[in-house]
Design an enzyme around this catalytic site. Structure first.
Site, short mmCIF file in Angstrom:
data_model
loop_
_atom_site.label_atom_id
_atom_site.label_comp_id
_atom_site.label_asym_id
_atom_site.label_seq_id
_atom_site.Cartn_x
_atom_site.Cartn_y
_atom_site.Cartn_z
N GLY A 1 6.32 -3.82 5.55
CA GLY A 1 6.87 -3.96 4.13
C GLY A 1 8.00 -5.23 3.98
O GLY A 1 7.81 -5.81 3.62
N SER B 1 0.36 -1.22 0.06
CA SER B 1 0.31 -0.14 -0.16
C SER B 1 0.76 1.39 -0.09
O SER B 1 -0.03 2.40 -0.39
CB SER B 1 -1.03 -0.07 1.07
OG SER B 1 0.02 -0.50 2.47
N SER C 1 2.31 -2.85 10.79
CA SER C 1 2.42 -2.81 9.11
C SER C 1 3.80 -3.66 8.70
O SER C 1 4.33 -3.71 9.92
CB SER C 1 2.23 -2.25 7.82
OG SER C 1 3.24 -0.77 7.82
N TYR D 1 1.04 -15.01 2.92
CA TYR D 1 -0.42 -14.03 2.67
C TYR D 1 -1.67 -14.52 1.20
O TYR D 1 -0.56 -15.34 0.09
CB TYR D 1 0.99 -13.22 1.67
CG TYR D 1 -0.28 -12.16 1.33
CD1 TYR D 1 0.23 -10.99 2.51
CD2 TYR D 1 -1.22 -11.41 0.38
CE1 TYR D 1 -0.74 -9.45 2.23
CE2 TYR D 1 -1.71 -10.89 0.01
CZ TYR D 1 -1.08 -9.19 1.07
OH TYR D 1 -1.87 -8.08 0.44
N GLY E 1 -5.81 3.93 16.24
CA GLY E 1 -6.72 4.85 16.53
C GLY E 1 -7.20 5.15 18.22
O GLY E 1 -7.74 6.00 18.12
N ILE F 1 -0.92 9.63 16.31
CA ILE F 1 0.43 9.18 16.06
C ILE F 1 0.77 10.99 14.66
O ILE F 1 0.22 11.18 14.11
CB ILE F 1 1.10 8.82 15.61
CG1 ILE F 1 0.27 6.77 16.44
CG2 ILE F 1 1.80 8.33 15.48
CD1 ILE F 1 0.62 6.00 16.27
#
Lengths: 379, 379
Positions: free
Chosen positions: A34, A18, A32, A287, A82, A87
């Site tokens: 990478g 993303s 997340s 994945y 959240g 942040i």
């Protein structure tokens, strides 16, 4: 940000699919990963200090490389989605751009051989930056969607196919792998030699750098593919999970089988494919991408059923409900099975203590809705 | 446990100085680090799944290699120092015992040169298992306490001293370093060559494997030295902290100077020495050992003053109050300065939610006592 760093000769090394749609704050809030995490780490490793604005106060964490100062507040913010605050600043690890950076492609005779090789590579002294292998279905998908491109069409050229057939390979179980090497020229050559030896020992063959260049160019395209499919009425989504190495084959094979059974039961055409995307000392992330075509009014229920089959199987296999896509509302029904009711209780104690009015992103991670998927998201 | 693993050809790779006095549950509860953390990680990296008995419930976390399931509950237990429950089981990373394992000794002309070399080694492709350098005071201490041993007395033999003097070195600023290499034979030779080049570029010289063997044999002796000193009325303690690489020289030099000033002000004889003990991508841990001899009735106050000078300076330098010794009661007065009042608030929300009756190890990490050190510990 990565472009600004690159100008000065640095990189953060964090490239989720993303990448072009997301922000540093979002990466931290969703915990997340990478595609170069094998070298650079997940965002939880990359993020050192941070600032978060909370109800009535501001959290300030210094960028220390490590610390033993009680339960890690930094790790409470990571993945908080959240619910604890917003942040606003972060200190992250950066690395000098390596002298050399190459992604090589390999073929394995089947996915299990690929998994065995990935495990051995990760146990070795090699430490590549990317170590990825697609299963049979994803390899067929990649090769068919890449017909027009020079890189991959060369690979499946008649001549090459013949070579593989002569080796006794079943081309239907062919698996494509990408392995990345970074560092000084001598380091790249040293580590590539180690990896080549392991690949060969597991029956794999090297296909050179061409497809790797292509992979690099196309790496941020996945989100667009989903949007494209949705526009045409096909529902597609992904589920990723992490397990110890011992479980990688079992969770892959059973998930693929259960989803194919589910397609049959619902009576829809569908597709499921998978790749190993992130490796760790103790295990790896796999994945899964699935798509189904149900133009009937039951479309949403069909999607829910398939998603549920996958997540239920992750739980049965003692895997995590999510490796790097967070919890949100979609994965929340499985959270107590994943981290145990006491784990949810501890997260709730934190959320309730920080935000007693439940004003911050309510319903995320822990929600009081009915078990189910789309039904929760719709609330 | 390590002996049981060794029998099967495995190691956990976690060797804190307190190894012979401590347990797995204690390592997790205090968020400890071992002397081979550069390769094996801190206990926070090593620990994957765990079980913790809490008031009325049991937390069960599966051993996944990574996960994005909200604020990390695993990282809430790590460093909880008994305030959330009792850790009863854990899953940890284990590694095959490497084919080769060597610790080499090096001398640097001064500590700053040693720090520069450690930073460059950690940025390079070398990745040693141990990278440690002692400052001038600690090097003198090591050499003087090791007179009887063959390994080090050889090093300071007149002949060798002359060689160093001929190179123009001031022997008073000599710094001893240990660097560990693990892996296959070819990997050890490859990485050692990289390290040797960096050491040389910073003016260092190799002293071979002899002192490394000695270091390995003596590595768990430190806790005994303190007990020995205390028996003779000398107070000794340690303070360790982690900073970004840029701050390593400044925090070292200012801490040593401030403590020596404090000794003078109090009018006692004392000693302070330091080594860099754990390296990370973004920085390192420095480990200060101090001792003072105050037989007067003010002994405890003198100790408190010195400890306060050190921890205050850590805060001034934007470092952590503790790298691997936890918070306990002794470091609690600085916690809000370290992780900000909002960070303490978040920890308190968690502790109060899990243990509203405050029955679990009250006073640890966060306490309501007066600022001060021995005064809190005595409560």
């Amino acid at each position: 940000m990565e472009a600004q760093l690159a100008k000065e000769g640095w990189t953060m090394g964090h490239f989720p699919d993303s990448f072009t749609h997301s922000s540093l704050g979002g990466w931290i809030a969703t915990r997340s990963s990478g595609m170069q995490s094998d070298k650079y780490g997940d965002i939880a490793d990359i993020t050192r200090g941070l600032q978060m604005v909370m109800p009535g106060q501001v959290l300030d964490l210094k960028p220390t490389p490590s610390a033993s100062t009680g339960p890690s507040v930094r790790e409470m913010v990571l993945g908080s989605e959240g619910r604890l605050g917003v942040i606003t600043e972060a200190w992250v690890n950066v690395h000098r751009i390596p002298q050399e950076r190459h992604i090589y492609a390999y073929f394995f005779p089947n996915y299990h051989a690929g998994l065995d090789a990935m495990r051995e590579i990760h146990e070795s002294d090699a430490a590549p930056s990317v170590a990825r292998v697609s299963d049979e279905n994803e390899t067929r998908f990649s090769l068919s969607t890449s017909k027009k491109s020079k890189g991959l069409s060369k690979l499946v050229a008649k001549g090459f196919q013949k070579v593989l057939e002569m080796k006794g390979w079943d081309l239907d179980s062919l698996c494509l792998s990408f392995i990345g090497f970074e560092g000084s020229k001598s380091h790249v050559s040293y580590t590539k030699k180690l990896v080549d030896g392991i690949v060969k020992a597991h029956g794999g063959v090297s296909v050179g750098k061409g497809p790797g260049v292509l992979y690099d160019q196309k790496k941020f395209d996945t989100p667009y593919i989903r949007d494209f499919l949705l526009d045409f009425g096909a529902m597609a989504d992904v589920s990723e999970t992490a397990t110890p190495w011992d479980m990688t084959k079992e969770i892959h094979d059973s998930t693929v089988q259960l989803v194919q059974d589910a397609f049959d039961e619902i009576g829809v055409t569908g597709y499921i494919m998978c790749h190993l995307s992130h490796s760790y000392h103790s295990g790896a992330c796999q994945y899964f991408t699935f798509a189904l075509n149900d133009p009937s009014e039951n479309g949403e229920a069909s999607y829910d059923k398939v998603k549920k089959v996958i997540q239920d199987n992750f739980m049965k296999c003692q895997a995590s409900i999510s490796h790097h896509h967070g919890v949100g509302e979609e994965h929340a029904p499985w959270l107590a099975q994943d981290i145990s009711p006491a784990g949810v209780f501890m997260q709730k104690a934190l959320f309730d203590g920080v935000d007693p009015g439940q004003n911050l992103n309510p319903g995320k991670i822990i929600h009081d809705g009915e078990p189910g998927i789309s039904s929760n998201a719709a609330k």
